[in-house]
Design an enzyme around this catalytic site. Structure first.
Site, mmCIF file in Angstrom:
data_model
loop_
_atom_site.group_PDB
_atom_site.id
_atom_site.type_symbol
_atom_site.label_atom_id
_atom_site.label_comp_id
_atom_site.label_asym_id
_atom_site.label_seq_id
_atom_site.Cartn_x
_atom_site.Cartn_y
_atom_site.Cartn_z
ATOM 1 N N HIS A 9 0.822 -1.218 0.000
ATOM 2 C CA HIS A 9 0.000 0.000 0.000
ATOM 3 C C HIS A 9 0.859 1.271 0.000
ATOM 4 O O HIS A 9 2.047 1.255 0.325
ATOM 5 C CB HIS A 9 -0.930 0.011 1.215
ATOM 6 C CG HIS A 9 -0.193 0.057 2.527
ATOM 7 N ND1 HIS A 9 0.364 1.209 3.035
ATOM 8 C CD2 HIS A 9 0.077 -0.905 3.436
ATOM 9 C CE1 HIS A 9 0.945 0.968 4.193
ATOM 10 N NE2 HIS A 9 0.789 -0.320 4.462
ATOM 11 N N ASN A 15 3.251 5.499 8.769
ATOM 12 C CA ASN A 15 4.535 5.146 8.164
ATOM 13 C C ASN A 15 5.519 6.302 8.327
ATOM 14 O O ASN A 15 6.676 6.101 8.690
ATOM 15 C CB ASN A 15 4.384 4.849 6.673
ATOM 16 C CG ASN A 15 3.664 3.549 6.375
ATOM 17 O OD1 ASN A 15 2.968 3.437 5.368
ATOM 18 N ND2 ASN A 15 3.826 2.544 7.236
ATOM 19 N N GLU A 87 -2.571 -7.437 7.039
ATOM 20 C CA GLU A 87 -1.254 -7.262 7.652
ATOM 21 C C GLU A 87 -1.115 -8.105 8.920
ATOM 22 O O GLU A 87 -2.110 -8.517 9.528
ATOM 23 C CB GLU A 87 -1.027 -5.776 7.982
ATOM 24 C CG GLU A 87 0.313 -5.429 8.637
ATOM 25 C CD GLU A 87 1.536 -5.798 7.802
ATOM 26 O OE1 GLU A 87 1.735 -7.002 7.567
ATOM 27 O OE2 GLU A 87 2.301 -4.871 7.424
#
Length: 217
Positions: A9, A15, A87
């Site tokens: 992604h 992040n 995930e």
């Protein structure tokens, strides 16, 4: 030969902040990721896909929808949610920064970053890495049964689970982490033995981190 294209992604707020973002944590894509999705769309338009899947977690699905909306071929193609491509779950550590966890639990942080199963990690609700590997691999094999020889599958997923899953499929335990909006391509001639055709492909991005693999296939 069948090929599986696995996309990580786009980059998200967590992040950027180096926060653990697993199966139960999520944050919006950065504005810059929208341009990355456009670049990815140009790359994917070079190939034909018989089926398209995504992790049901929002950041993966948004990446899939945004990317395909910019393609010439797949703007109206169905995108199927698949829990096998979700995930890895990081339990109580989701939303915490790497620095916070490393400071509080240095030994467990090392086990986590090297993806080593440790009973103490389970106490924090962290998914077993061996189980995550099996989940992703099983999902790939299941979906391959729905396509014919010569066809390709496209999957939008996540960094940790994709890296673990590709290791499980190919037996290559030396794979590095995956860049956001990168593509890895796995191929098989018998749905049992898998080879890496490309890993961490990201040269199609206009603003790509030059570290690691960036070579266009």
């Amino acid at each position: 030969m069948k090929r599986i294209f696995i996309v990580r992604h786009g980059r998200t707020e967590w992040n950027l902040e180096s926060r653990f973002q697993g199966a139960n944590g999520d944050s919006p894509l950065l504005e810059s990721s929208k341009k990355d999705c456009e670049d990815l769309a140009v790359f994917l338009d070079k190939f034909d896909f018989a089926a398209i899947y995504t992790s049901p977690i929002r950041r993966a699905r948004v990446t899939a929808e945004l990317t395909l909306s910019h393609t010439k071929k797949y703007g109206k193609a169905p995108i199927v949610d698949d829990e096998d491509f979700r995930e890895v779950g990081f339990g109580d550590w989701e939303g915490l920064t790497r620095t916070q966890v490393k400071t509080a639990y240095p030994e467990l942080f090392d086990a986590l970053t090297h993806r080593r199963d440790d009973p103490r990690l389970l106490a924090f609700g962290i998914e077993k890495f061996t189980a995550a590997r099996k989940r992703f691999k099983a999902g790939i094999i299941h979906r391959l049964q729905t396509v014919s020889d010569g066809q390709n599958i496209l999957i939008f997923s996540h960094g940790s689970i994709s890296q673990l899953g590709i290791k499980a499929l190919t037996g290559n335990e030396h794979l590095t982490s995956l860049k956001n909006t990168s593509t890895s391509i796995i191929q098989t001639s018998d749905d049992q033995h898998f080879d890496i055709a490309a890993y961490n492909e990201a040269a199609y991005l206009e603003n790509v981190d030059s570290k690691g693999s960036t070579t266009l296939i």
